[in-house]
Design a protein around this motif. Structure first.
Motif, short mmCIF file in Angstrom:
data_model
loop_
_atom_site.label_atom_id
_atom_site.label_comp_id
_atom_site.label_asym_id
_atom_site.label_seq_id
_atom_site.Cartn_x
_atom_site.Cartn_y
_atom_site.Cartn_z
N PRO A 95 -4.63 -23.01 -7.57
CA PRO A 95 -3.34 -22.97 -6.87
C PRO A 95 -2.43 -24.08 -7.42
O PRO A 95 -2.21 -25.11 -6.78
CB PRO A 95 -3.73 -23.20 -5.41
CG PRO A 95 -4.97 -24.01 -5.47
CD PRO A 95 -5.69 -23.59 -6.73
N PHE A 96 -1.90 -23.88 -8.61
CA PHE A 96 -1.17 -24.92 -9.34
C PHE A 96 0.05 -25.44 -8.57
O PHE A 96 0.48 -26.58 -8.76
CB PHE A 96 -0.74 -24.39 -10.71
CG PHE A 96 0.18 -23.19 -10.64
CD1 PHE A 96 1.55 -23.37 -10.54
CD2 PHE A 96 -0.32 -21.90 -10.65
CE1 PHE A 96 2.41 -22.28 -10.47
CE2 PHE A 96 0.52 -20.80 -10.56
CZ PHE A 96 1.89 -21.00 -10.47
N TRP A 97 0.65 -24.64 -7.71
CA TRP A 97 1.82 -25.04 -6.96
C TRP A 97 1.52 -26.19 -6.00
O TRP A 97 2.40 -26.99 -5.69
CB TRP A 97 2.40 -23.85 -6.21
CG TRP A 97 1.40 -23.12 -5.38
CD1 TRP A 97 1.11 -23.32 -4.07
CD2 TRP A 97 0.52 -22.08 -5.82
NE1 TRP A 97 0.10 -22.49 -3.65
CE2 TRP A 97 -0.28 -21.70 -4.71
CE3 TRP A 97 0.32 -21.43 -7.04
CZ2 TRP A 97 -1.24 -20.70 -4.79
CZ3 TRP A 97 -0.64 -20.42 -7.12
CH2 TRP A 97 -1.41 -20.08 -6.01
N ARG A 98 0.29 -26.26 -5.54
CA ARG A 98 -0.08 -27.34 -4.63
C ARG A 98 0.04 -28.70 -5.33
O ARG A 98 0.47 -29.69 -4.72
CB ARG A 98 -1.49 -27.14 -4.10
CG ARG A 98 -1.67 -25.89 -3.25
CD ARG A 98 -3.09 -25.79 -2.71
NE ARG A 98 -3.31 -24.56 -1.94
CZ ARG A 98 -4.46 -24.25 -1.34
NH1 ARG A 98 -5.50 -25.08 -1.43
NH2 ARG A 98 -4.58 -23.12 -0.67
N ASP A 99 -0.32 -28.76 -6.61
CA ASP A 99 -0.21 -30.01 -7.36
C ASP A 99 1.24 -30.43 -7.53
O ASP A 99 1.52 -31.61 -7.81
CB ASP A 99 -0.87 -29.86 -8.74
CG ASP A 99 -2.37 -29.62 -8.64
OD1 ASP A 99 -2.96 -30.05 -7.63
OD2 ASP A 99 -2.93 -29.01 -9.56
N GLU A 100 2.16 -29.49 -7.37
CA GLU A 100 3.58 -29.78 -7.50
C GLU A 100 4.25 -30.00 -6.14
O GLU A 100 5.47 -30.07 -6.05
CB GLU A 100 4.26 -28.63 -8.24
CG GLU A 100 3.71 -28.43 -9.65
CD GLU A 100 4.26 -27.17 -10.31
OE1 GLU A 100 5.25 -26.63 -9.79
OE2 GLU A 100 3.70 -26.76 -11.34
N GLY A 101 3.42 -30.14 -5.10
CA GLY A 101 3.96 -30.42 -3.79
C GLY A 101 4.58 -29.23 -3.09
O GLY A 101 5.42 -29.39 -2.20
N LEU A 102 4.15 -28.03 -3.45
CA LEU A 102 4.68 -26.80 -2.85
C LEU A 102 3.63 -26.16 -1.95
O LEU A 102 2.44 -26.19 -2.24
CB LEU A 102 5.08 -25.81 -3.94
CG LEU A 102 6.21 -26.26 -4.88
CD1 LEU A 102 6.38 -25.25 -6.01
CD2 LEU A 102 7.52 -26.40 -4.11
N SER A 103 4.10 -25.57 -0.87
CA SER A 103 3.19 -24.90 0.07
C SER A 103 2.78 -23.51 -0.40
O SER A 103 1.81 -22.95 0.10
CB SER A 103 3.87 -24.78 1.43
OG SER A 103 4.99 -23.91 1.35
N GLY A 104 3.55 -22.95 -1.34
CA GLY A 104 3.34 -21.56 -1.73
C GLY A 104 4.26 -20.62 -0.97
O GLY A 104 4.37 -19.45 -1.31
N ASP A 105 4.93 -21.13 0.05
CA ASP A 105 5.90 -20.32 0.80
C ASP A 105 7.21 -20.23 0.03
O ASP A 105 7.71 -21.24 -0.50
CB ASP A 105 6.19 -20.97 2.16
CG ASP A 105 5.31 -20.42 3.26
OD1 ASP A 105 4.20 -19.97 2.94
OD2 ASP A 105 5.72 -20.45 4.43
N ALA A 106 7.76 -19.04 -0.02
CA ALA A 106 9.08 -18.83 -0.62
C ALA A 106 9.77 -17.68 0.11
O ALA A 106 9.12 -16.70 0.47
CB ALA A 106 8.96 -18.52 -2.10
N MET A 107 11.06 -17.82 0.31
CA MET A 107 11.89 -16.78 0.90
C MET A 107 12.99 -16.43 -0.10
O MET A 107 13.49 -17.32 -0.80
CB MET A 107 12.50 -17.26 2.22
CG MET A 107 11.48 -17.70 3.25
SD MET A 107 10.39 -16.34 3.75
CE MET A 107 9.03 -17.26 4.47
N SER A 108 13.35 -15.16 -0.15
CA SER A 108 14.32 -14.74 -1.17
C SER A 108 15.33 -13.75 -0.63
O SER A 108 14.97 -12.81 0.10
CB SER A 108 13.58 -14.12 -2.36
OG SER A 108 14.49 -13.63 -3.31
N HIS A 109 16.59 -13.95 -1.01
CA HIS A 109 17.65 -12.97 -0.78
C HIS A 109 17.98 -12.23 -2.06
O HIS A 109 18.98 -11.52 -2.12
CB HIS A 109 18.90 -13.66 -0.23
CG HIS A 109 18.80 -13.99 1.22
ND1 HIS A 109 19.90 -14.27 2.00
CD2 HIS A 109 17.75 -14.09 2.05
CE1 HIS A 109 19.52 -14.53 3.24
NE2 HIS A 109 18.20 -14.42 3.29
N SER A 110 17.16 -12.44 -3.09
CA SER A 110 17.38 -11.81 -4.38
C SER A 110 16.33 -10.75 -4.68
O SER A 110 16.62 -9.67 -5.14
CB SER A 110 17.40 -12.88 -5.48
OG SER A 110 17.64 -12.30 -6.73
#
Length: 367
Positions: free
Chosen positions: A222-237
């Motif tokens: 889960p590489f995003w965790r090392d970048e301080g991200l929860s993995g949650d994303a919301m998009s209007h695109s």
């Protein structure tokens, strides 16, 4: 023809048209049907369960990669849903909280990515390590194989002849439980025919999440965790409107999953363009490492005939008001009973609702 004899409470048969007769015939091998079979088995009541698919679980389905399971249908339950936790504990299936540490990503309608917007939307929700399908697999494994009938579609229900199976057999029973989404139950034939109110009641109940599609991308970590991200994303695109961390309890392998905001017909007609747009979006959000997938999977429930009707392809914008179907309160003198999650009193549509409705029916049928 042999005389029709009533079944006993534990495994009795009758020879109507030389077919077995049981106390309860259950149609549908998802969580609701399996949980009801489990309740009846422990109560010593004769039952048989029929499922059209070759597998158990219904909407509870998993993808397995490198020994880890990733949910393709429902993933979460909550602390206010005690039946799910109790079932997981009883079956020895570990439960853990949804990963929620780190920043949220937000994508505006110009596909510009913003970081640290809001909070992890599913923080506090619970997941089953091994996927929720491990619950239905464990339930099925504990039940007598002779009473389970996978890959056995039911075409109709006749009050006297019993279930009308696709292979031409009949299966008589005292009670028939339709542990199916109501709209799928409405596609069966009934003799005697349902009243107009009963038919409208079934067809008018949206199947929760049946019009949705889920995309899962599996990574080595889960590489995003090392970048301080929860993995949650919301998009209007889009094409995904929300994304979450889908990694197992161990965190290896890592995974993200998302729900589409694209209409079902476009998903069906343009699969290659959709797949490319999906990966491009995940890369926009999470960076170049998002392209290095171990496996990807798109599960579109809108075109699963055992789950969704054509009316379900345009999903409701909010959670519907579910509950018992009043028109069925005395259907066939109480012998025909809707039993899917969407007929639960308080948690309709959720996995908890499937367990709630099954427990209610078990009490009724044991009386």
């Amino acid at each position: 023809m042999d005389e029709d004899r009533a079944p006993d409470r534990r495994g009795g048969t009758n020879t109507l048209s030389a077919r077995p007769r049981c106390a309860v015939a259950i149609v549908g091998g998802g969580l609701a049907g399996l949980a009801l079979a489990d309740e009846l088995e422990r109560a010593g009541i004769d039952w048989h369960l029929f499922e059209a698919r070759e597998r158990w679980g219904g909407r509870m389905q998993s993808l397995t990669v490198d020994g880890a399971a990733f949910d393709l249908g429902p993933s979460w339950f909550w602390s206010i849903q005690p039946r799910m936790r109790a079932l997981a504990e009883r079956l020895g299936c570990p439960v853990f909280e949804q990963y929620a540490m780190g920043d949220l990503l937000y994508e505006d309608d110009q596909a510009t990515v913003h970081r640290d917007r809001g909070f992890a939307s599913m923080a506090g929700s619970l997941r089953v390590d091994g996927g929720v399908k491990s619950l239905t697999d464990a339930l099925a494994a504990e039940l007598p194989a002779s009473r389970l009938h996978p890959a056995t579609p039911v075409r109709g229900v006749d009050r006297e002849r019993g279930l009308l199976l696709a292979d031409g057999r009949n299966w008589p029973a005292e009670h028939f439980v339709l542990a199916l989404p109501p709209r799928i139950a409405a596609s069966l034939t009934f003799n005697p025919e349902l009243s107009p109110a009963q038919t409208r009641g079934l067809k008018g109940v949206p199947t929760w999440m049946a019009g949705h599609a889920k995309f899962v991308a599996v990574y080595a970590t889960p590489f995003w965790r090392d970048e301080g991200l929860s993995g949650d994303a919301m998009s209007h695109s889009g094409p995904l409107v929300e994304i979450h961390d889908a990694s197992p309890l161990s965190g290896r392998p890592g995974a993200l999953f998302g729900f589409y905001g694209v209409p079902a017909e476009i998903r069906r007609d343009h699969p290659e363009a959709l797949a490319e747009a999906t990966m491009a979006q995940i890369e926009r959000l999470f960076g170049p490492a998002a392209r290095d997938t171990r496996h990807t999977c798109l599960q579109d429930w809108a075109f699963e005939p055992e789950t969704a009707s054509p009316d379900d392809r345009a999903p409701p914008t909010s959670h519907p008001e579910y509950g018992p179907l009043p028109a069925f309160s005395s259907a066939w003198d109480g012998r025909l009973l809707p039993g899917g999650s969407e007929t639960a009193r308080t948690f309709g549509g959720y996995m908890e609702g499937a367990l709630e409705r099954s427990a209610e029916l078990a009490v009724h049928l044991s009386g």
